[in-house]
Design a protein around this motif. Structure first.
Motif, PDB file in Angstrom:
ATOM      1  N   VAL A   1       0.863  -1.127  -0.294  1.00 25.13           N
ATOM      2  CA  VAL A   1      -0.017   0.025   0.105  1.00 25.13           C
ATOM      3  C   VAL A   1       0.891   1.314   0.053  1.00 25.13           C
ATOM      4  CG1 VAL A   1      -1.693   1.251   1.423  1.00 25.13           C
ATOM      5  CG2 VAL A   1      -1.834  -1.181   1.317  1.00 25.13           C
ATOM      6  N   LEU A   2       0.606   2.126  -0.985  1.00 29.00           N
ATOM      7  CA  LEU A   2       1.339   3.458  -0.990  1.00 29.00           C
ATOM      8  C   LEU A   2       2.808   3.366  -1.048  1.00 29.00           C
ATOM      9  CD1 LEU A   2      -1.244   5.283   1.204  1.00 29.00           C
ATOM     10  CD2 LEU A   2      -1.155   5.329  -1.224  1.00 29.00           C
ATOM     11  N   THR A   3       3.413   2.351  -1.825  1.00 30.91           N
ATOM     12  CA  THR A   3       4.819   2.186  -1.962  1.00 30.91           C
ATOM     13  C   THR A   3       5.087   2.898  -3.178  1.00 30.91           C
ATOM     14  OG1 THR A   3       4.894   0.181  -2.884  1.00 30.91           O
ATOM     15  CG2 THR A   3       4.666   0.060  -0.527  1.00 30.91           C
ATOM     16  N   PRO A   4       6.716   2.892  -3.245  1.00 31.77           N
ATOM     17  CA  PRO A   4       7.159   3.571  -4.622  1.00 31.77           C
ATOM     18  C   PRO A   4       7.061   2.380  -5.950  1.00 31.77           C
ATOM     19  CG  PRO A   4       8.562   4.023  -3.096  1.00 31.77           C
ATOM     20  CD  PRO A   4       7.610   2.972  -2.389  1.00 31.77           C
ATOM     21  N   ASP A   5       6.660   1.266  -5.502  1.00 30.88           N
ATOM     22  CA  ASP A   5       6.438   0.220  -6.617  1.00 30.88           C
ATOM     23  C   ASP A   5       4.818   0.158  -6.951  1.00 30.88           C
ATOM     24  OD1 ASP A   5       8.688  -0.948  -6.850  1.00 30.88           O
ATOM     25  OD2 ASP A   5       8.437  -2.488  -5.478  1.00 30.88           O
ATOM     26  N   SER A   6       4.002   0.760  -6.015  1.00 30.46           N
ATOM     27  CA  SER A   6       2.589   0.710  -6.504  1.00 30.46           C
ATOM     28  C   SER A   6       1.862   1.999  -6.632  1.00 30.46           C
ATOM     29  CB  SER A   6       1.655   0.161  -5.144  1.00 30.46           C
ATOM     30  OG  SER A   6       1.868   0.656  -4.014  1.00 30.46           O
ATOM     31  N   SER A   7       2.967   3.077  -6.436  1.00 30.42           N
ATOM     32  CA  SER A   7       2.531   4.452  -6.700  1.00 30.42           C
ATOM     33  C   SER A   7       3.490   5.160  -7.503  1.00 30.42           C
ATOM     34  CB  SER A   7       2.364   4.985  -5.242  1.00 30.42           C
ATOM     35  OG  SER A   7       1.742   4.204  -4.478  1.00 30.42           O
ATOM     36  N   ARG A   8       3.257   6.366  -7.902  1.00 26.36           N
ATOM     37  CA  ARG A   8       4.086   7.210  -8.641  1.00 26.36           C
ATOM     38  C   ARG A   8       4.294   8.523  -7.611  1.00 26.36           C
ATOM     39  NH1 ARG A   8       3.896   6.768 -14.225  1.00 26.36           N
ATOM     40  NH2 ARG A   8       1.762   6.117 -13.975  1.00 26.36           N
TER      41      ARG A   8
ATOM     42  N   GLU B   1      18.750   4.182  -4.482  1.00 27.24           N
ATOM     43  CA  GLU B   1      18.985   5.682  -3.496  1.00 27.24           C
ATOM     44  C   GLU B   1      17.664   6.315  -3.565  1.00 27.24           C
ATOM     45  OE1 GLU B   1      21.655   8.014  -5.821  1.00 27.24           O
ATOM     46  OE2 GLU B   1      23.252   6.724  -5.553  1.00 27.24           O
ATOM     47  N   LYS B   2      16.741   6.333  -4.699  1.00 29.62           N
ATOM     48  CA  LYS B   2      15.507   7.124  -4.792  1.00 29.62           C
ATOM     49  C   LYS B   2      14.526   6.545  -3.899  1.00 29.62           C
ATOM     50  CE  LYS B   2      15.694   8.463  -9.507  1.00 29.62           C
ATOM     51  NZ  LYS B   2      14.977   9.883  -9.549  1.00 29.62           N
ATOM     52  N   TYR B   3      14.501   5.190  -3.508  1.00 32.64           N
ATOM     53  CA  TYR B   3      13.707   4.416  -2.719  1.00 32.64           C
ATOM     54  C   TYR B   3      14.005   4.924  -1.287  1.00 32.64           C
ATOM     55  CZ  TYR B   3      11.224   1.435  -5.982  1.00 32.64           C
ATOM     56  OH  TYR B   3      10.359   0.930  -7.138  1.00 32.64           O
ATOM     57  N   ILE B   4      15.232   4.852  -0.867  1.00 29.76           N
ATOM     58  CA  ILE B   4      15.853   5.329   0.461  1.00 29.76           C
ATOM     59  C   ILE B   4      15.457   6.800   0.794  1.00 29.76           C
ATOM     60  CG2 ILE B   4      17.881   5.762   1.868  1.00 29.76           C
ATOM     61  CD1 ILE B   4      19.235   3.251   0.476  1.00 29.76           C
ATOM     62  N   ASP B   5      15.526   7.564  -0.199  1.00 27.95           N
ATOM     63  CA  ASP B   5      15.418   9.131  -0.063  1.00 27.95           C
ATOM     64  C   ASP B   5      13.791   9.174   0.128  1.00 27.95           C
ATOM     65  OD1 ASP B   5      15.185  11.918  -0.095  1.00 27.95           O
ATOM     66  OD2 ASP B   5      15.502  11.779  -2.480  1.00 27.95           O
ATOM     67  N   ALA B   6      12.803   8.449  -0.624  1.00 22.08           N
ATOM     68  CA  ALA B   6      11.536   8.520  -0.156  1.00 22.08           C
ATOM     69  C   ALA B   6      11.130   7.847   1.103  1.00 22.08           C
ATOM     70  CB  ALA B   6      10.611   7.592  -1.314  1.00 22.08           C
ATOM     71  N   TYR B   7      11.628   6.949   1.789  1.00 24.08           N
ATOM     72  CA  TYR B   7      11.640   6.442   2.921  1.00 24.08           C
ATOM     73  C   TYR B   7      12.081   7.346   4.005  1.00 24.08           C
ATOM     74  CZ  TYR B   7      12.811   3.754   7.078  1.00 24.08           C
ATOM     75  OH  TYR B   7      12.611   3.372   8.531  1.00 24.08           O
ATOM     76  N   GLU B   8      13.105   8.094   3.750  1.00 24.51           N
ATOM     77  CA  GLU B   8      13.389   8.979   4.813  1.00 24.51           C
ATOM     78  C   GLU B   8      12.622  10.207   4.867  1.00 24.51           C
ATOM     79  OE1 GLU B   8      17.895   9.569   3.705  1.00 24.51           O
ATOM     80  OE2 GLU B   8      18.293   7.753   5.124  1.00 24.51           O
ATOM     81  N   ARG B   9      12.051  10.777   3.817  1.00 23.04           N
ATOM     82  CA  ARG B   9      11.400  11.894   3.733  1.00 23.04           C
ATOM     83  C   ARG B   9      10.170  11.779   4.659  1.00 23.04           C
ATOM     84  NH1 ARG B   9      11.688  15.903  -1.394  1.00 23.04           N
ATOM     85  NH2 ARG B   9      13.904  15.250  -2.051  1.00 23.04           N
ATOM     86  N   LEU B  10       9.259  10.140   4.258  1.00 24.27           N
ATOM     87  CA  LEU B  10       8.268   9.855   4.896  1.00 24.27           C
ATOM     88  C   LEU B  10       8.278   9.421   6.337  1.00 24.27           C
ATOM     89  CD1 LEU B  10       6.768   7.807   1.560  1.00 24.27           C
ATOM     90  CD2 LEU B  10       5.980  10.100   2.598  1.00 24.27           C
ATOM     91  N   THR B  11       9.330   8.800   6.475  1.00 23.70           N
ATOM     92  CA  THR B  11       9.397   8.483   8.081  1.00 23.70           C
ATOM     93  C   THR B  11       9.991   9.533   8.767  1.00 23.70           C
ATOM     94  OG1 THR B  11      11.529   7.252   7.697  1.00 23.70           O
ATOM     95  CG2 THR B  11       9.445   5.947   7.297  1.00 23.70           C
TER      96      THR B  11
ATOM     97  N   PRO C   1      10.602  14.285 -12.144  1.00 22.76           N
ATOM     98  CA  PRO C   1      11.447  13.341 -11.393  1.00 22.76           C
ATOM     99  C   PRO C   1      10.504  12.793 -10.483  1.00 22.76           C
ATOM    100  CG  PRO C   1      11.647  15.764 -10.736  1.00 22.76           C
ATOM    101  CD  PRO C   1      10.657  15.691 -12.042  1.00 22.76           C
ATOM    102  N   SER C   2      11.039  11.479 -10.205  1.00 24.83           N
ATOM    103  CA  SER C   2      10.208  10.479  -9.453  1.00 24.83           C
ATOM    104  C   SER C   2      11.091   9.698  -8.462  1.00 24.83           C
ATOM    105  CB  SER C   2       9.240   9.495 -10.192  1.00 24.83           C
ATOM    106  OG  SER C   2      10.212   8.451 -10.965  1.00 24.83           O
ATOM    107  N   PHE C   3      10.412   9.093  -7.370  1.00 21.86           N
ATOM    108  CA  PHE C   3      11.162   8.471  -6.501  1.00 21.86           C
ATOM    109  C   PHE C   3      10.553   6.824  -6.688  1.00 21.86           C
ATOM    110  CE2 PHE C   3      10.755  12.254  -3.860  1.00 21.86           C
ATOM    111  CZ  PHE C   3      11.693  12.399  -3.612  1.00 21.86           C
ATOM    112  N   ASP C   4      10.090   6.458  -7.778  1.00 19.28           N
ATOM    113  CA  ASP C   4       9.622   4.967  -8.006  1.00 19.28           C
ATOM    114  C   ASP C   4      10.130   4.296  -9.048  1.00 19.28           C
ATOM    115  OD1 ASP C   4       8.148   5.966 -10.581  1.00 19.28           O
ATOM    116  OD2 ASP C   4       7.142   7.311  -9.009  1.00 19.28           O
ATOM    117  N   LYS C   5       9.471   3.429  -9.524  1.00 20.21           N
ATOM    118  CA  LYS C   5      10.289   2.573 -10.568  1.00 20.21           C
ATOM    119  C   LYS C   5      10.111   3.155 -11.956  1.00 20.21           C
ATOM    120  CE  LYS C   5       5.887  -0.198 -10.914  1.00 20.21           C
ATOM    121  NZ  LYS C   5       5.568  -1.397 -10.660  1.00 20.21           N
TER     122      LYS C   5
END
Length: 199
Positions: free
Chosen positions: A126-133, A182-192, A147-151
């Protein structure tokens, strides 16, 4: 990990808050997305007046196919279709509001549901970079791809290859894998608000 066996509802529950991807392609052709007429003159990546529910079939192989809500009703019945639409929009709005406060735009997402006994439950990520833009809010510029944090980064690289989308895809180069991570880690750190522990 604990899991519950569920009977899959054969619909991808897609919610779009912005016009991108296959929705943008469909809008350019018809002025609508999955049978929902949209205002004229929208640009790529524009925010929609309200998030829209745009279901797709859940295909065993190949790409899922966008369908109208009416077609979804034919497949799963009116009551279940209404419930899935309402739940999907509610989850998207809550997640998008949370992410926006942390500098990320969730342009669109998809949910998968199933039945465990009589209970309708979420059965996938739910609401991950793999299932979301996911887009960085500080770089958001409507009228172009974002630019995006996703796949999407991987998809964009694949578009530069000769892959026919039917045969097995080519191996990803190390730099594409590293940049995606790197993009996935950046998204994780911003969200958490927390550093990623396994850098």
């Amino acid at each position: 990990m604990l899991a519950r066996k569920a009977q899959v509802v054969p619909i991808e529950c897609v919610v779009r808050g912005y016009l991108s991807g296959s929705g943008w392609k469909e809008y350019r052709q018809s002025g609508s997305v999955c049978g929902i007429k949209l205002p004229a003159g929208l640009r790529e990546s524009d925010q929609l007046p309200e998030p829209i529910f745009t279901p797709a079939t859940k295909e065993e192989s190949g790409h899922d196919i966008n369908i109208s809500f009416e077609k979804m009703v034919d497949i799963v019945g009116a009551n279940l279709a209404e419930e899935l639409r309402e739940r999907s929009l509610r989850i998207y709005k809550r997640g998008a509001d949370y992410a926006r406060q942390r500098g990320i735009i969730i342009a669109d997402t998809k949910f998968e549901f199933g039945r465990a006994g009589n209970e309708l439950i979420l059965i996938d990520e739910v609401l991950t970079p793999d299932s979301s833009r996911f887009w960085p809010a500080d770089d958001y510029r409507p009228g172009q791809s974002q630019p995006s944090f996703d796949k999407q980064f991987v998809r964009d690289w694949l578009e530069t290859t000769s892959w026919d989308k039917n045969s097995p895809p080519p191996a990803l180069p190390d730099d594409v894998v590293a940049r995606t991570r790197e993009k996935y880690i950046d998204a994780y750190e911003r969200l958490t608000g927390k550093p990623f522990a396994w850098k």
